[in-house]
Design a protein around this motif. Structure first.
Motif, short mmCIF file in Angstrom:
data_model
loop_
_atom_site.label_atom_id
_atom_site.label_comp_id
_atom_site.label_asym_id
_atom_site.label_seq_id
_atom_site.Cartn_x
_atom_site.Cartn_y
_atom_site.Cartn_z
N THR A 240 35.44 32.38 40.51
CA THR A 240 36.77 32.95 40.51
C THR A 240 36.73 34.47 40.64
O THR A 240 35.70 35.11 40.43
CB THR A 240 37.54 32.60 39.22
N LYS A 242 38.49 37.73 38.95
CA LYS A 242 39.29 38.15 37.81
C LYS A 242 40.00 39.45 38.15
O LYS A 242 39.38 40.43 38.56
CB LYS A 242 38.41 38.36 36.57
N SER A 244 43.57 42.04 36.97
CA SER A 244 44.61 42.32 35.99
C SER A 244 45.66 43.21 36.65
O SER A 244 45.33 44.10 37.45
CB SER A 244 44.04 43.00 34.75
N ARG A 260 49.00 41.54 32.77
CA ARG A 260 48.63 40.13 32.92
C ARG A 260 47.25 40.05 33.57
O ARG A 260 46.93 40.82 34.47
CB ARG A 260 49.65 39.38 33.77
N GLU A 261 46.46 39.09 33.09
CA GLU A 261 45.15 38.82 33.68
C GLU A 261 45.21 37.53 34.47
O GLU A 261 45.91 36.59 34.10
CB GLU A 261 44.07 38.73 32.59
N PHE A 262 44.44 37.49 35.57
CA PHE A 262 44.45 36.32 36.45
C PHE A 262 43.03 35.97 36.84
O PHE A 262 42.23 36.84 37.16
CB PHE A 262 45.25 36.61 37.73
N TRP A 263 42.72 34.69 36.81
CA TRP A 263 41.48 34.16 37.36
C TRP A 263 41.88 33.25 38.52
O TRP A 263 42.47 32.18 38.32
CB TRP A 263 40.70 33.38 36.32
N LEU A 274 45.86 30.05 40.72
CA LEU A 274 45.63 30.51 39.36
C LEU A 274 45.00 29.39 38.53
O LEU A 274 45.55 28.30 38.42
CB LEU A 274 46.96 30.94 38.73
N LYS A 276 43.40 30.38 35.39
CA LYS A 276 43.52 30.88 34.02
C LYS A 276 44.33 32.17 34.08
O LYS A 276 44.21 32.95 35.03
CB LYS A 276 42.13 31.15 33.43
N GLY A 277 45.17 32.38 33.10
CA GLY A 277 45.98 33.58 33.13
C GLY A 277 46.77 33.78 31.85
O GLY A 277 46.90 32.89 31.02
N SER A 283 45.19 33.80 26.84
CA SER A 283 45.22 33.25 28.19
C SER A 283 45.25 31.74 28.13
O SER A 283 44.65 31.13 27.25
CB SER A 283 43.98 33.71 28.99
#
Length: 294
Positions: A240, A242, A244, A260-263, A274, A276-277, A283
């Motif tokens: 993934t 990662k 933010s 917000r963080e996004f994988w 998405l 994980k987020g 998360s």
């Protein structure tokens, strides 16, 4: 005198013969015996095989983690997500996003994505809610135009006789947040890269076609690409990206900030989606997904 010269000639011939015999013996010739060669005869060396090509380096850019299909009308993604340590059968978050066509928004014509539609029936009326996000993909950058929520309330026909004359049987109100100019971030980023943008966020309410007050505040956006990560989820293990995203709206002491963080999946059937987020403290991990790209 002649005898001495004759002896010299005979001696020279003898030396020549001895030298010739020695040479033949050294080369292994002259009958069955064959002497040991003066120098070892080495086999002819085979040319060394060319070195194997080096494996192609695995790209660590963020490019593969954005799927162009998400910007095509008709693409639908549904997923459920749960907080780590909770029962996956009881999702904490459910979302369905359907990419629609282009739609007038904020003086532009971006792509509209329906990210939530629901309808609730009350004793005297029905209320439907539609949430949309507006985005686009232009010249290697994805653009964020803003979002809107539309509420439609319709009086139940059985209650129409009790409604005062002239009272609207349907009311439509929309609350929108428009970024001008839209935030534009590159799709292809390198690990550690940070891209910042300045904009203005305008919040407007519209009731039955009549615009209310618009409040405009300075806004900034900051996208950080942290790099690739292996992520284990109930859907499997994925490579993934990662990222933010920090959005700040306001000035001075009146400021609202959200990070917000996004994988996002870099490969496989869910590429670009998405997995994980959430915010920097909590998360959620996707537990189920149905992705139908166009």
């Amino acid at each position: 005198m002649k005898k001495a010269r004759s002896n010299n000639i005979s001696r020279a011939r003898l030396l020549a013969i001895v030298a010739a015999v020695a040479a033949i013996s050294a080369c292994g010739g002259g009958g069955d015996g064959g002497g040991a060669p003066a120098f070892p005869i080495l086999p002819i060396a085979e040319p060394a095989p060319p070195p194997a090509p080096a494996p192609a380096p695995v790209s660590d850019s963020s490019g593969p983690c954005f799927n162009e299909a998400d910007f095509r009308e008709g693409t639908v993604v549904e997923f459920e997500a749960a907080k780590p340590g909770t029962d996956p059968a009881k999702p904490s978050f459910v979302r369905k996003a359907a990419t629609e066509g282009r739609e007038a928004f904020g003086g532009a014509n971006p792509i509209a994505v329906n990210v939530g539609s629901e309808s609730i029936t009350y004793p005297a009326f029905q209320q439907s809610t539609v949430k949309k996000e507006y985005k686009d993909l232009v010249n290697g950058s994805f653009l964020l135009y803003g979002k809107s929520t539309t509420y439609t309330s319709t009086i139940d026909p059985t209650f129409v006789p009790s409604v005062p004359a002239g009272y609207p049987l349907q009311q439509v109100s929309t609350v929108s947040q428009v970024f001008t100019p839209p935030f534009a971030f590159p799709v292809d980023m390198t690990p550690g890269q940070v891209v910042s943008q300045q904009s203005t966020a305008a919040k407007t309410s519209v009731l039955n076609g009549q615009s209310g007050t618009t409040v405009s505040l300075p806004a900034s956006g900051e996208l950080t690409y942290h790099g690739r990560e292996q992520l284990e989820t109930p859907l499997g293990t994925f490579n993934t990206c990662k990222l933010s995203l920090k959005i700040t709206v306001g000035a001075s002491v009146i400021t609202k900030e959200a990070t917000r963080e996004f994988w996002l999946a870099a490969e496989g059937p869910y590429r670009g989606q998405l997995l994980k987020g959430g915010d920097t403290k909590t998360s959620m991990v996707v537990t189920k997904m149905t992705y139908s790209p166009k």
